[in-house]
Motif scaffolding. Structure first.
Motif, mmCIF file in Angstrom:
data_model
loop_
_atom_site.group_PDB
_atom_site.id
_atom_site.type_symbol
_atom_site.label_atom_id
_atom_site.label_comp_id
_atom_site.label_asym_id
_atom_site.label_seq_id
_atom_site.Cartn_x
_atom_site.Cartn_y
_atom_site.Cartn_z
ATOM 1 N N LYS A 139 8.294 -9.433 -15.262
ATOM 2 C CA LYS A 139 9.621 -9.181 -15.805
ATOM 3 C C LYS A 139 10.192 -8.303 -15.329
ATOM 4 C CE LYS A 139 7.819 -10.879 -20.255
ATOM 5 N NZ LYS A 139 6.426 -11.391 -20.013
ATOM 6 N N VAL A 140 9.411 -7.220 -14.503
ATOM 7 C CA VAL A 140 10.077 -6.005 -14.238
ATOM 8 C C VAL A 140 11.161 -6.266 -13.184
ATOM 9 C CG1 VAL A 140 8.107 -5.549 -12.421
ATOM 10 C CG2 VAL A 140 9.573 -3.542 -13.275
ATOM 11 N N SER A 141 10.991 -7.114 -12.177
ATOM 12 C CA SER A 141 12.308 -7.180 -11.376
ATOM 13 C C SER A 141 13.603 -7.475 -12.144
ATOM 14 C CB SER A 141 12.126 -8.226 -10.297
ATOM 15 O OG SER A 141 10.915 -7.818 -9.451
ATOM 16 N N GLN A 142 13.676 -8.256 -13.203
ATOM 17 C CA GLN A 142 14.790 -8.452 -13.699
ATOM 18 C C GLN A 142 15.405 -7.133 -14.266
ATOM 19 O OE1 GLN A 142 13.161 -11.935 -15.919
ATOM 20 N NE2 GLN A 142 15.245 -12.383 -16.484
ATOM 21 N N VAL A 143 14.464 -6.359 -15.112
ATOM 22 C CA VAL A 143 15.055 -5.262 -15.743
ATOM 23 C C VAL A 143 15.512 -4.329 -14.510
ATOM 24 C CG1 VAL A 143 14.172 -3.060 -17.042
ATOM 25 C CG2 VAL A 143 13.399 -5.345 -17.607
ATOM 26 N N ALA A 144 14.712 -4.080 -13.368
ATOM 27 C CA ALA A 144 15.160 -3.361 -12.301
ATOM 28 C C ALA A 144 16.480 -3.631 -11.811
ATOM 29 C CB ALA A 144 13.891 -3.334 -11.424
ATOM 30 N N ALA A 145 16.822 -5.056 -12.033
ATOM 31 C CA ALA A 145 17.996 -5.443 -11.529
ATOM 32 C C ALA A 145 19.208 -4.880 -12.435
ATOM 33 C CB ALA A 145 18.081 -6.987 -11.276
ATOM 34 N N ASP A 173 14.434 1.460 -2.867
ATOM 35 C CA ASP A 173 15.917 2.052 -2.496
ATOM 36 C C ASP A 173 15.755 3.378 -2.511
ATOM 37 O OD1 ASP A 173 15.347 2.687 -5.215
ATOM 38 O OD2 ASP A 173 17.459 2.259 -5.880
ATOM 39 N N ILE A 174 14.704 4.017 -1.977
ATOM 40 C CA ILE A 174 14.727 5.709 -2.149
ATOM 41 C C ILE A 174 15.526 6.163 -0.861
ATOM 42 C CG2 ILE A 174 13.277 7.665 -2.191
ATOM 43 C CD1 ILE A 174 13.100 5.764 -4.771
ATOM 44 N N GLY A 175 15.305 5.556 0.363
ATOM 45 C CA GLY A 175 15.987 5.982 1.431
ATOM 46 C C GLY A 175 17.202 5.546 1.671
ATOM 47 N N GLY A 227 0.788 -1.313 0.051
ATOM 48 C CA GLY A 227 0.001 0.083 0.090
ATOM 49 C C GLY A 227 0.858 1.263 -0.139
ATOM 50 N N LYS A 228 2.040 1.071 -0.258
ATOM 51 C CA LYS A 228 2.872 2.227 -0.416
ATOM 52 C C LYS A 228 2.434 3.634 -1.344
ATOM 53 C CE LYS A 228 6.704 0.274 -2.019
ATOM 54 N NZ LYS A 228 6.179 -1.100 -2.477
ATOM 55 N N SER A 229 1.905 3.063 -2.535
ATOM 56 C CA SER A 229 1.780 4.180 -3.343
ATOM 57 C C SER A 229 0.331 4.884 -3.000
ATOM 58 C CB SER A 229 1.579 3.742 -4.991
ATOM 59 O OG SER A 229 0.564 2.672 -5.009
ATOM 60 N N LEU A 242 8.581 4.049 -13.214
ATOM 61 C CA LEU A 242 9.555 4.080 -14.148
ATOM 62 C C LEU A 242 10.110 2.740 -14.718
ATOM 63 C CD1 LEU A 242 11.319 7.365 -12.346
ATOM 64 C CD2 LEU A 242 9.841 7.110 -14.447
ATOM 65 N N TYR A 243 10.547 1.701 -13.636
ATOM 66 C CA TYR A 243 10.908 0.644 -14.106
ATOM 67 C C TYR A 243 9.792 -0.198 -15.076
ATOM 68 C CZ TYR A 243 14.872 1.557 -10.735
ATOM 69 O OH TYR A 243 15.754 2.060 -9.863
ATOM 70 N N ARG A 244 8.600 -0.211 -14.529
ATOM 71 C CA ARG A 244 7.686 -0.818 -15.385
ATOM 72 C C ARG A 244 7.531 -0.085 -16.874
ATOM 73 N NH1 ARG A 244 3.645 -3.681 -12.479
ATOM 74 N NH2 ARG A 244 4.070 -3.883 -10.393
ATOM 75 N N ALA A 245 7.686 1.067 -16.803
ATOM 76 C CA ALA A 245 7.497 1.678 -18.379
ATOM 77 C C ALA A 245 8.815 1.285 -18.981
ATOM 78 C CB ALA A 245 7.649 3.186 -18.144
ATOM 79 N N LYS A 271 7.991 -14.229 -5.758
ATOM 80 C CA LYS A 271 9.354 -14.108 -6.458
ATOM 81 C C LYS A 271 9.864 -12.912 -6.466
ATOM 82 C CE LYS A 271 8.592 -17.555 -10.254
ATOM 83 N NZ LYS A 271 7.444 -17.467 -11.243
ATOM 84 N N ARG A 272 8.982 -11.763 -6.826
ATOM 85 C CA ARG A 272 9.454 -10.241 -6.733
ATOM 86 C C ARG A 272 10.259 -10.132 -5.635
ATOM 87 N NH1 ARG A 272 6.080 -5.654 -8.664
ATOM 88 N NH2 ARG A 272 4.072 -6.856 -8.238
ATOM 89 N N ASP A 273 9.628 -10.280 -4.406
ATOM 90 C CA ASP A 273 10.323 -10.103 -3.029
ATOM 91 C C ASP A 273 11.552 -10.743 -3.170
ATOM 92 O OD1 ASP A 273 7.656 -8.907 -2.167
ATOM 93 O OD2 ASP A 273 7.411 -10.669 -0.841
#
Ligand code: DC
Length: 236
Positions: free
Chosen positions: A105-111, A138-140, A17-19, A39-42, A186-188
């Motif tokens: 697929k996004v976690s792989q791209v974000a890595a 990873d904002i903080g 519920g972060k967003s 941004l990672y998703r786009a 998986k994403r976690d």
């Protein structure tokens, strides 16, 4: 309200519920809200729709590295409903980036380190004047280690999957609850174990476990912190 503007960095697991929380806070504080996962998703959507990620999830990294500088990403607020949408090379892709094929697929791209570098540059521009609420992983820790207020959100995997599943059903998605739970776990795992900027609580972040909290409980919690620590008053 005090004039000093701060950065509120909200990190944590998917579907905590972060967003929703970050959007409300930004609105109450009169700040800009940035959904950094969008941004990672786009970028993932861009690579996928151009045929550079196959269904076996192999990414043509070389191509993405060469092309990433040409991907224009920005946020615009919709005049009709006031929601913030992400634009990719001029097109609103807000809905497309939430689909399961992108989530998978996004976690792989974000890595990928060069992807993170590209996104970080965009985020640093948005945060330059402070007065922003950003949610991500990873904002903080990596993007704004100097953020004045850091919150790390957690909730049990089952509670999170139930929330996500409800959203999917509401938007007409067809995934089963088990698929949603599986994707989330998986994403976690990938977010926590990547080599660059993994998902981890910053030492100075406040832990918010909202497994059994309503949004109102969370806002009451935050209101107190803003008052005591920053002398910022918000009306809830
Ligand atoms: O918050 P989200 O589910 O929309 O994020 C999508 C993906 O992007 C997720 O797998 C983690 C990644 N992400 C990240 O690595 N760093 C961020 N600051 C935000 C998201």
């Amino acid at each position: 309200m005090e004039n000093r503007k701060i950065i509120v960095a909200i990190d944590g697991y998917s579907s905590t519920g972060k967003s929703s929380f970050a959007k409300i806070i930004a609105q109450k504080m009169g700040y800009v809200y940035i959904d950094t996962g969008a941004l990672y998703r786009a970028i993932t959507y861009f690579a996928y729709t151009n045929g550079f990620i196959d269904n076996g999830r192999n990414i043509n990294e070389e191509w993405l590295k060469q092309t990433i500088g040409h991907i224009r990403l920005c946020f615009k607020t919709s005049e009709s409903d006031g929601r913030c949408n992400i634009y990719l090379n001029g097109a609103n892709v807000e809905r497309n980036i939430r689909k399961m094929e992108i989530s998978e697929k996004v976690s792989q791209v974000a890595a990928l380190p060069f992807v993170r570098e590209y996104v970080d540059k965009i985020l640093k521009r948005y945060g330059k004047e402070r007065g922003v609420v950003m949610d991500g992983r990873d904002i903080g820790t990596a993007v704004f280690p100097d953020a004045e207020l850091k919150i790390f959100m957690v909730a049990s995997a089952r509670v999170r999957a139930e929330r996500r599943y409800r959203e999917i059903v509401q938007s007409g998605g067809k995934e089963s609850f088990e698929q949603v739970l599986e994707n989330l776990k998986k994403r976690d795992y990938m977010d926590e174990h990547r080599s660059v900027a993994p998902l981890v609580k910053a030492d100075d972040a406040l832990l918010l476990d909202n497994s059994n909290m309503t949004i109102q409980d969370q806002l009451d919690w935050l209101k107190e912190i803003l008052k005591v620590r920053f002398n910022i008053d918000i009306t809830i």
